[in-house]
Design an enzyme around this catalytic site. Structure first.
Site, PDB file in Angstrom:
ATOM      1  N   HIS A   1      97.723  27.158   5.996  1.00  0.00           N
ATOM      2  CA  HIS A   1      98.282  25.855   6.386  1.00  0.00           C
ATOM      3  C   HIS A   1      97.282  24.673   6.446  1.00  0.00           C
ATOM      4  CE1 HIS A   1     100.660  22.729   8.590  1.00  0.00           C
ATOM      5  NE2 HIS A   1      99.712  22.335   9.140  1.00  0.00           N
ATOM      6  N   CYS A   2      97.260  23.639   5.439  1.00  0.00           N
ATOM      7  CA  CYS A   2      96.141  22.851   5.361  1.00  0.00           C
ATOM      8  C   CYS A   2      96.440  21.504   6.134  1.00  0.00           C
ATOM      9  CB  CYS A   2      96.130  22.440   3.755  1.00  0.00           C
ATOM     10  SG  CYS A   2      94.769  21.392   3.123  1.00  0.00           S
ATOM     11  N   LYS A   3      95.415  21.013   6.705  1.00  0.00           N
ATOM     12  CA  LYS A   3      95.462  19.742   7.694  1.00  0.00           C
ATOM     13  C   LYS A   3      95.214  18.626   6.704  1.00  0.00           C
ATOM     14  CE  LYS A   3      93.708  21.994  11.897  1.00  0.00           C
ATOM     15  NZ  LYS A   3      92.701  21.941  12.997  1.00  0.00           N
TER      16      LYS A   3
ATOM     17  N   ASN B   1      98.495  18.127   5.502  1.00  0.00           N
ATOM     18  CA  ASN B   1      99.347  18.219   6.487  1.00  0.00           C
ATOM     19  C   ASN B   1     100.720  18.887   6.288  1.00  0.00           C
ATOM     20  OD1 ASN B   1     100.105  17.571   9.247  1.00  0.00           O
ATOM     21  ND2 ASN B   1     101.256  16.026   8.562  1.00  0.00           N
ATOM     22  N   ASN B   2     100.199  20.174   5.520  1.00  0.00           N
ATOM     23  CA  ASN B   2     101.508  20.885   4.938  1.00  0.00           C
ATOM     24  C   ASN B   2     101.115  22.446   4.570  1.00  0.00           C
ATOM     25  OD1 ASN B   2     104.218  21.376   4.008  1.00  0.00           O
ATOM     26  ND2 ASN B   2     104.030  20.965   2.201  1.00  0.00           N
TER      27      ASN B   2
END
Length: 368
Positions: A154-156, A159-160
């Site tokens: 999950h990549c901040k 945001n997805n």
């Protein structure tokens, strides 16, 4: 105080008592990177992109000679535009499992996970939160509150979640961002060197004929010429050049890391779980587990034969193959499947079991 201090590494926030369960709103599943709440890192990445584009095309590319200027507009402009497209696609794609996208209603709140009924979120490829059957490599992400197909991380910054549906768009986004940063850094270094060695080579625009002093520079050519002094130009270089250099190093590290994962056929989740397994097991424990596993499987092998032979009667080649297969349970290639390893060894590992069932939340990578 207990609610505020609870760790966010859980699959879903669980209320400590029935009163909290009645008052706490149940979260919704997020569709993609545009679903609220938006993350601050997402705003930072967009701001950085716009700022670097504005400075590169408005200030520094106009300093290049005519031939290099048009080539820079074409190459750097193409890279920045391609990165923008794939970055937006990566954010917009819903990486959820196909059954989740078909059967799940994103408008309905996600139920609270009840550990008294189920030991894990995903059991036998069925998610008790999404309430659908999922694929073998799907994991339930706590940040998005849904099962992601081929979960990577999950990549901040996006945001997805990054999964099998948008991984290659994410990879192309990293490659194009690094290539654009390297081109911008080359242009900045050229301008910096010429500014101290031969400033006249930077005054190629016809509008410089109207400038009488060598200490005056024109920015934002050719649309809007703004006159500034040399200290202002140096200040911009001092701020932008370290920023571009740092971004290039971070993006290069991220790209090398994902190239390594592709070569090893691992996901980011697999890599982190492998590292956690190795850290949680000391070398002494590994030797003990290997010895116990070897002894147990040898006894099982001998009991299956009509006339149980001693271990000394086994051929040397067969012994070697057997020992290799036994001890491989405790080493990196199989460490990414902790549940399988623990079942073969006749042992139990809570963290490995939770990881194999997809219970662990989304795991972050380096900034994009």
């Amino acid at each position: 105080m207990d609610i505020c201090g609870r760790s966010r590494r859980q699959v879903l926030p669980e209320a400590r008592d029935t009163a909290v369960k009645r008052t706490q709103p149940r979260p919704l599943s997020r569709v993609n990177g545009w679903s609220r709440p938006l993350h601050i890192f997402q705003a930072v990445s967009c701001t950085m992109y716009l700022l670097l584009s504005f400075i590169t095309f408005g200030i520094f590319i106009p300093f290049l000679p005519d031939g290099g200027k048009y080539a820079a507009y074409t190459v750097v402009g193409g890279l920045f535009l391609f990165h923008l497209v794939v970055h937006l696609i990566t954010i917009t794609i819903d990486p959820a499992d196909s059954n989740v996208r078909l059967k799940k209603s994103y408008s309905q709140p996600v139920p609270t996970f009840d550990r008294s009924k189920h030991a894990h979120v995903i059991q036998n490829q069925y998610c008790h939160l999404c309430e659908v059957a999922v694929s073998k490599k799907a994991k339930h992400c706590s940040a998005c509150n849904k099962c992601v197909s081929g979960f990577d991380h999950h990549c901040k910054w996006l945001n997805n979640c990054v999964g099998s549906r948008n991984y290659w768009f994410f990879f192309c986004s990293v490659v194009s961002a690094l290539a654009g940063m390297l081109c911008a850094m080359i242009i900045l270094l050229y301008v910096s060197i010429k500014l101290f060695t031969n400033p006249s080579e930077l005054r190629t625009d016809p509008l410089y004929k109207e400038v009488s002093t060598v200490n005056t520079w024109l920015l934002f050519l050719p649309l809007c010429a703004v006159r500034v002094k040399t200290p202002v130009l140096l200040s911009v270089l001092t701020v932008v050049l370290p920023l571009v250099l740092t971004s290039s190093v971070l993006l290069g590290h991220l790209l090398i890391f994902h190239c390594y994962l592709l070569a090893k056929k691992l996901s980011t989740f697999d890599y982190i779980m492998q590292a956690r397994f190795q850290q949680s097991t000391s070398p002494t424990e590994r030797k003990d587990l290997c010895a116990q596993t070897e002894e147990g499987l040898l006894q099982e092998k001998m009991s299956s034969l009509k006339s149980p032979p001693s271990s000394s009667r086994l051929p040397k080649k067969q012994k070697k193959l057997l020992l290799t297969s036994l001890c491989s349970v405790l080493f990196p290639k199989t460490a990414i499947h902790p549940k399988k390893c623990s079942s073969q060894a006749g042992l139990s590992s809570p963290q490995a079991s939770r990881a194999s069932e997809g219970e662990l939340p989304g795991i972050e990578t380096h900034p994009q």
